[in-house]
Design a protein around this motif. Structure first.
Motif, PDB file in Angstrom:
ATOM      1  N   ALA A 307       0.832  -1.202   0.000  1.00 46.82           N
ATOM      2  CA  ALA A 307       0.000   0.000   0.000  1.00 46.82           C
ATOM      3  C   ALA A 307       0.867   1.252   0.000  1.00 46.82           C
ATOM      4  N   ALA A 308       0.468   2.235  -0.800  1.00 45.87           N
ATOM      5  CA  ALA A 308       1.233   3.476  -0.918  1.00 45.87           C
ATOM      6  C   ALA A 308       1.342   4.194   0.424  1.00 45.87           C
ATOM      7  N   GLN A 309       0.264   4.182   1.213  1.00 45.81           N
ATOM      8  CA  GLN A 309       0.272   4.871   2.508  1.00 45.81           C
ATOM      9  C   GLN A 309       1.249   4.222   3.472  1.00 45.81           C
ATOM     10  N   ARG A 310       1.318   2.897   3.438  1.00 43.99           N
ATOM     11  CA  ARG A 310       2.251   2.212   4.335  1.00 43.99           C
ATOM     12  C   ARG A 310       3.693   2.538   3.949  1.00 43.99           C
ATOM     13  N   TYR A 311       3.982   2.561   2.661  1.00 44.02           N
ATOM     14  CA  TYR A 311       5.338   2.902   2.235  1.00 44.02           C
ATOM     15  C   TYR A 311       5.663   4.349   2.586  1.00 44.02           C
ATOM     16  N   ALA A 312       4.664   5.224   2.486  1.00 46.01           N
ATOM     17  CA  ALA A 312       4.871   6.629   2.860  1.00 46.01           C
ATOM     18  C   ALA A 312       5.204   6.741   4.350  1.00 46.01           C
ATOM     19  N   ASN A 313       4.520   5.943   5.193  1.00 47.17           N
ATOM     20  CA  ASN A 313       4.819   5.939   6.625  1.00 47.17           C
ATOM     21  C   ASN A 313       6.250   5.473   6.873  1.00 47.17           C
TER      22      ASN A 313
END
Length: 351
Positions: A307-313
């Motif tokens: 998930a893009a959000q997890r990688y962003a975190n």
């Protein structure tokens, strides 16, 4: 109560000096509140304060005693009070950057076996904050267990979705429980072994106080209602260690919403196990995941495996940790350089 019942094992025995001075002994810090300490030894709990010599030689706030620390104390007033003379090395720890100060470290607890990362299924379910808790536990060598509370306030489908989301983030055990229905409590048992220490981490209002009252077997702490907006009220104002009815030790902590990570590079990698596993499959060992050929992380982002959000975190925490790891001089240089850049941009706008 014997010291081994408080968690004093052979590892700590090896940290002791060859001999203790007369009138000194070993105790465990069981409460810290604004520089005031209480320690527990084989005879019971007594107040304590820092010895002047220790206070003078400490180099940074993270060297101060914290809940769970083992310390060497000297007794006075007929053994009714103590002076903390030395803090023994820590086997594990939980720490964060001090709120409002990016350069100081605040110790949360020490010598922890298990960290219960508590999130409410109602208002407080926050995967981004859970990422930080997981990295914090990995950084200090503490085994995490995710505890989802207030499961009675959501339906079964919603609960299963939350459990699946957490399971996709970490291999840590996930326990869903309710203080209303009593479901899930038996799953806590294997993590509450006599002589071992657990710590509760979570925001205000997630149910930590209710949880610890049940574990202790009495109403040790007051609870308060959560507001209609989901904001919790601080009912725990200090970090303290209590003994549960089955002999396990639990450290309760005040609710924490600000979780700045210290230099936790390896902890972040361990907290983001899925991304670390993907990175191991990249073509190049030093892949920055910024467009190199054969990047497994980029491929996983593209096909939806990550998930893009997890990688962003992940990227955010890595950057935050790297910045903290800079020396104070480098930080000042970087801050000054950024300040000059801002001034230059403003000048261009004013022309």
């Amino acid at each position: 109560m014997e010291l081994h019942n408080l968690g004093f094992d052979h590892w700590f025995e090896r940290q002791l000096p060859t001999s203790l001075q007369k009138g000194c002994g070993v105790a465990r810090v069981c409460a810290v509140d604004r520089g005031i300490y209480r320690v527990r030894n084989g005879s019971g709990e007594i107040p304590a304060e820092l010895a002047g010599r220790l206070a003078y030689t400490l180099k940074s706030p993270d060297e101060l005693p914290c809940a769970g620390d083992w310390v060497i104390v000297s007794y006075y007033n007929d053994d009714a009070a103590a002076l903390i003379q030395q803090v023994l090395p820590r086997k594990s720890f939980l720490r964060r950057r001090s709120p409002g100060d990016s350069r100081a470290i605040q110790m949360i607890a020490a010598n922890i076996d298990t960290a219960f990362l508590v999130q409410s299924c109602h208002f407080d379910f926050n995967p981004n904050r859970l990422d930080r808790y997981l990295a914090m536990a990995a950084d200090g060598g503490v085994t995490p267990v995710v505890v989802l509370t207030k499961t009675d306030l959501i339906d079964r489908e919603d609960l299963e979705q939350k459990i699946a989301l957490v399971a996709a983030m970490t291999t840590a055990e996930v326990i869903a429980l309710s203080t209303v229905t009593g479901t899930g409590w038996e799953a806590l048992g294997p993590h509450l072994v006599a002589g071992q220490t657990a710590c509760l981490l979570g925001s205000s209002g997630v149910g930590k106080t209710t949880l610890i009252n049940r574990l202790v077997g009495r109403k040790a702490f007051e609870t308060r209602a959560v507001s209609g907006t989901g904001e919790g009220t601080h009912t725990t104002t200090r970090r303290q260690l209590v003994v549960c009815s089955q002999g396990a030790l639990v450290i309760d902590t005040p609710g924490m919403r600000e979780l700045g990570l210290a230099d936790a590079g390896e902890g972040i990698e361990a907290g983001f196990e899925d991304i670390a596993a993907l990175a191991a499959r990249c073509r190049y060992a030093d892949c920055s995941h910024g467009g190199e050929p054969g990047c497994a992380v980029a491929a996983a982002l593209q096909n939806g495996e990550l998930a893009a959000q997890r990688y962003a975190n992940y990227c955010k925490l890595k950057k935050e940790s790297a910045y903290y790891a800079l020396s104070s001089l480098d930080k000042r240089k970087k801050d000054k350089a950024f300040g000059r850049l801002v001034k230059a941009v403003k000048k261009r706008k004013d022309r």
